[in-house]
Write a protein that holds these residues in place. Structure first.
Motif, PDB file in Angstrom:
ATOM      1  N   ALA A  50       0.835  -1.192   0.000  1.00 33.26           N
ATOM      2  CA  ALA A  50       0.000   0.000   0.000  1.00 33.26           C
ATOM      3  C   ALA A  50       0.870   1.242   0.000  1.00 33.26           C
ATOM      4  O   ALA A  50       2.029   1.214   0.435  1.00 33.26           O
ATOM      5  N   ILE A  51       0.292   2.343  -0.467  1.00 37.14           N
ATOM      6  CA  ILE A  51       1.022   3.600  -0.549  1.00 37.14           C
ATOM      7  C   ILE A  51       0.071   4.755  -0.269  1.00 37.14           C
ATOM      8  O   ILE A  51      -1.087   4.743  -0.680  1.00 37.14           O
ATOM      9  N   SER A  52       0.563   5.759   0.461  1.00 36.90           N
ATOM     10  CA  SER A  52      -0.240   6.922   0.784  1.00 36.90           C
ATOM     11  C   SER A  52      -0.470   7.780  -0.452  1.00 36.90           C
ATOM     12  O   SER A  52       0.166   7.601  -1.492  1.00 36.90           O
ATOM     13  N   TRP A  53      -1.356   8.751  -0.304  1.00 39.24           N
ATOM     14  CA  TRP A  53      -1.711   9.584  -1.468  1.00 39.24           C
ATOM     15  C   TRP A  53      -0.520  10.364  -1.999  1.00 39.24           C
ATOM     16  O   TRP A  53      -0.438  10.627  -3.206  1.00 39.24           O
ATOM     17  N   SER A  54       0.400  10.744  -1.129  1.00 37.69           N
ATOM     18  CA  SER A  54       1.562  11.514  -1.542  1.00 37.69           C
ATOM     19  C   SER A  54       2.735  10.636  -1.952  1.00 37.69           C
ATOM     20  O   SER A  54       3.704  11.137  -2.531  1.00 37.69           O
ATOM     21  N   GLY A  55       2.655   9.364  -1.633  1.00 34.42           N
ATOM     22  CA  GLY A  55       3.768   8.465  -1.879  1.00 34.42           C
ATOM     23  C   GLY A  55       4.789   8.435  -0.763  1.00 34.42           C
ATOM     24  O   GLY A  55       5.783   7.704  -0.857  1.00 34.42           O
ATOM     25  N   GLY A  56       4.551   9.194   0.297  1.00 34.82           N
ATOM     26  CA  GLY A  56       5.519   9.291   1.374  1.00 34.82           C
ATOM     27  C   GLY A  56       5.537   8.115   2.330  1.00 34.82           C
ATOM     28  O   GLY A  56       6.512   7.946   3.063  1.00 34.82           O
ATOM     29  N   THR A  57       4.478   7.337   2.341  1.00 31.79           N
ATOM     30  CA  THR A  57       4.387   6.195   3.240  1.00 31.79           C
ATOM     31  C   THR A  57       4.043   4.948   2.453  1.00 31.79           C
ATOM     32  O   THR A  57       3.110   4.963   1.645  1.00 31.79           O
ATOM     33  N   THR A  58       4.793   3.899   2.678  1.00 31.46           N
ATOM     34  CA  THR A  58       4.512   2.608   2.052  1.00 31.46           C
ATOM     35  C   THR A  58       4.623   1.504   3.086  1.00 31.46           C
ATOM     36  O   THR A  58       5.339   1.643   4.085  1.00 31.46           O
ATOM     37  N   TYR A  59       3.914   0.413   2.864  1.00 29.67           N
ATOM     38  CA  TYR A  59       4.145  -0.777   3.665  1.00 29.67           C
ATOM     39  C   TYR A  59       3.779  -2.012   2.867  1.00 29.67           C
ATOM     40  O   TYR A  59       3.048  -1.946   1.870  1.00 29.67           O
ATOM     41  N   TYR A  60       4.311  -3.151   3.324  1.00 32.10           N
ATOM     42  CA  TYR A  60       4.276  -4.366   2.542  1.00 32.10           C
ATOM     43  C   TYR A  60       3.906  -5.572   3.389  1.00 32.10           C
ATOM     44  O   TYR A  60       4.155  -5.611   4.597  1.00 32.10           O
ATOM     45  N   ALA A  61       3.333  -6.550   2.724  1.00 33.00           N
ATOM     46  CA  ALA A  61       3.167  -7.848   3.357  1.00 33.00           C
ATOM     47  C   ALA A  61       4.543  -8.456   3.604  1.00 33.00           C
ATOM     48  O   ALA A  61       5.479  -8.251   2.826  1.00 33.00           O
ATOM     49  N   ASP A  62       4.666  -9.203   4.691  1.00 36.78           N
ATOM     50  CA  ASP A  62       5.952  -9.813   5.015  1.00 36.78           C
ATOM     51  C   ASP A  62       6.461 -10.714   3.893  1.00 36.78           C
ATOM     52  O   ASP A  62       7.670 -10.824   3.682  1.00 36.78           O
ATOM     53  N   SER A  63       5.559 -11.321   3.167  1.00 33.12           N
ATOM     54  CA  SER A  63       5.941 -12.265   2.133  1.00 33.12           C
ATOM     55  C   SER A  63       6.636 -11.615   0.939  1.00 33.12           C
ATOM     56  O   SER A  63       7.324 -12.296   0.182  1.00 33.12           O
ATOM     57  N   VAL A  64       6.462 -10.301   0.775  1.00 39.79           N
ATOM     58  CA  VAL A  64       7.050  -9.623  -0.376  1.00 39.79           C
ATOM     59  C   VAL A  64       8.048  -8.544   0.020  1.00 39.79           C
ATOM     60  O   VAL A  64       8.729  -7.990  -0.861  1.00 39.79           O
ATOM     61  N   LYS A  65       8.154  -8.251   1.293  1.00 36.97           N
ATOM     62  CA  LYS A  65       9.041  -7.187   1.746  1.00 36.97           C
ATOM     63  C   LYS A  65      10.484  -7.484   1.350  1.00 36.97           C
ATOM     64  O   LYS A  65      10.981  -8.590   1.547  1.00 36.97           O
ATOM     65  N   GLY A  66      11.124  -6.489   0.781  1.00 33.72           N
ATOM     66  CA  GLY A  66      12.480  -6.651   0.303  1.00 33.72           C
ATOM     67  C   GLY A  66      12.571  -7.077  -1.142  1.00 33.72           C
ATOM     68  O   GLY A  66      13.658  -6.998  -1.737  1.00 33.72           O
ATOM     69  N   ARG A  67      11.467  -7.529  -1.706  1.00 38.44           N
ATOM     70  CA  ARG A  67      11.446  -7.957  -3.100  1.00 38.44           C
ATOM     71  C   ARG A  67      10.579  -7.053  -3.976  1.00 38.44           C
ATOM     72  O   ARG A  67      10.897  -6.833  -5.141  1.00 38.44           O
ATOM     73  N   PHE A  68       9.483  -6.559  -3.420  1.00 39.91           N
ATOM     74  CA  PHE A  68       8.554  -5.717  -4.164  1.00 39.91           C
ATOM     75  C   PHE A  68       8.673  -4.271  -3.703  1.00 39.91           C
ATOM     76  O   PHE A  68       8.949  -4.000  -2.529  1.00 39.91           O
ATOM     77  N   THR A  69       8.417  -3.345  -4.619  1.00 40.16           N
ATOM     78  CA  THR A  69       8.413  -1.929  -4.301  1.00 40.16           C
ATOM     79  C   THR A  69       7.191  -1.270  -4.928  1.00 40.16           C
ATOM     80  O   THR A  69       6.992  -1.365  -6.137  1.00 40.16           O
ATOM     81  N   ILE A  70       6.394  -0.609  -4.103  1.00 37.15           N
ATOM     82  CA  ILE A  70       5.257   0.141  -4.601  1.00 37.15           C
ATOM     83  C   ILE A  70       5.650   1.612  -4.719  1.00 37.15           C
ATOM     84  O   ILE A  70       6.366   2.144  -3.874  1.00 37.15           O
ATOM     85  N   SER A  71       5.195   2.256  -5.774  1.00 37.81           N
ATOM     86  CA  SER A  71       5.475   3.665  -5.981  1.00 37.81           C
ATOM     87  C   SER A  71       4.326   4.290  -6.764  1.00 37.81           C
ATOM     88  O   SER A  71       3.453   3.577  -7.270  1.00 37.81           O
ATOM     89  N   ARG A  72       4.332   5.607  -6.848  1.00 40.91           N
ATOM     90  CA  ARG A  72       3.281   6.263  -7.617  1.00 40.91           C
ATOM     91  C   ARG A  72       3.800   7.533  -8.257  1.00 40.91           C
ATOM     92  O   ARG A  72       4.732   8.176  -7.756  1.00 40.91           O
ATOM     93  N   ASP A  73       3.185   7.876  -9.364  1.00 39.94           N
ATOM     94  CA  ASP A  73       3.459   9.110 -10.069  1.00 39.94           C
ATOM     95  C   ASP A  73       2.121   9.821 -10.199  1.00 39.94           C
ATOM     96  O   ASP A  73       1.333   9.511 -11.094  1.00 39.94           O
TER      97      ASP A  73
END
Length: 125
Positions: A50-73
């Motif tokens: 998940a990612i906040s509206w500004s992109g300043g905060t993200t968090y991940y499921a433990d199963s994908v942390k370190g492998r996946f990256t969420i971002s937004r433009d």
């Protein structure tokens, strides 16, 4: 109304990478917290990132942390999911979701009110 369209799914070998995109459109005037979920046959939809509206905060499921990256433009009304070091267990339909009922990010399916149609990710071993 918010319309979400995912793209970028496909077939990849274990250890490979994919980047998913979610393009948002519709009668919106600002951006929303957004998230990626995934679902396999016979299982309930599970949270990925998940990612906040500004992109300043993200968090991940433990199963994908370190492998996946969420971002937004926000200028492009697009959210991305960069998926690296893919494993066969990552195989699923991946869904993009938007939350218009609150400003905070969430891991809960019930708190997202707009969903894309999904894009298939298949990881072969």
């Amino acid at each position: 109304q918010v319309q979400l369209v995912e793209s970028g799914g496909g077939l990849v070998q274990a250890g490979g990478s994919l980047r998913l995109s979610c393009a948002a459109s519709g009668r919106t005037f600002y951006n929303y917290p957004m998230a990626w979920f995934r679902q396999t046959p016979g299982k309930e939809r599970e949270f990925v990132a998940a990612i906040s509206w500004s992109g300043g905060t993200t968090y991940y499921a433990d199963s994908v942390k370190g492998r996946f990256t969420i971002s937004r433009d926000n200028a492009k009304n697009t959210v991305y999911l960069q998926m690296n070091s893919l494993k066969p267990e990552d195989t699923a339909v991946y869904y993009c979701a938007a939350r218009t009922t609150g400003w905070g990010t969430s891991r809960l399916v019930s708190e997202y009110d707009y969903w894309g149609q999904g894009t298939q990710v298949t990881v072969s071993s």
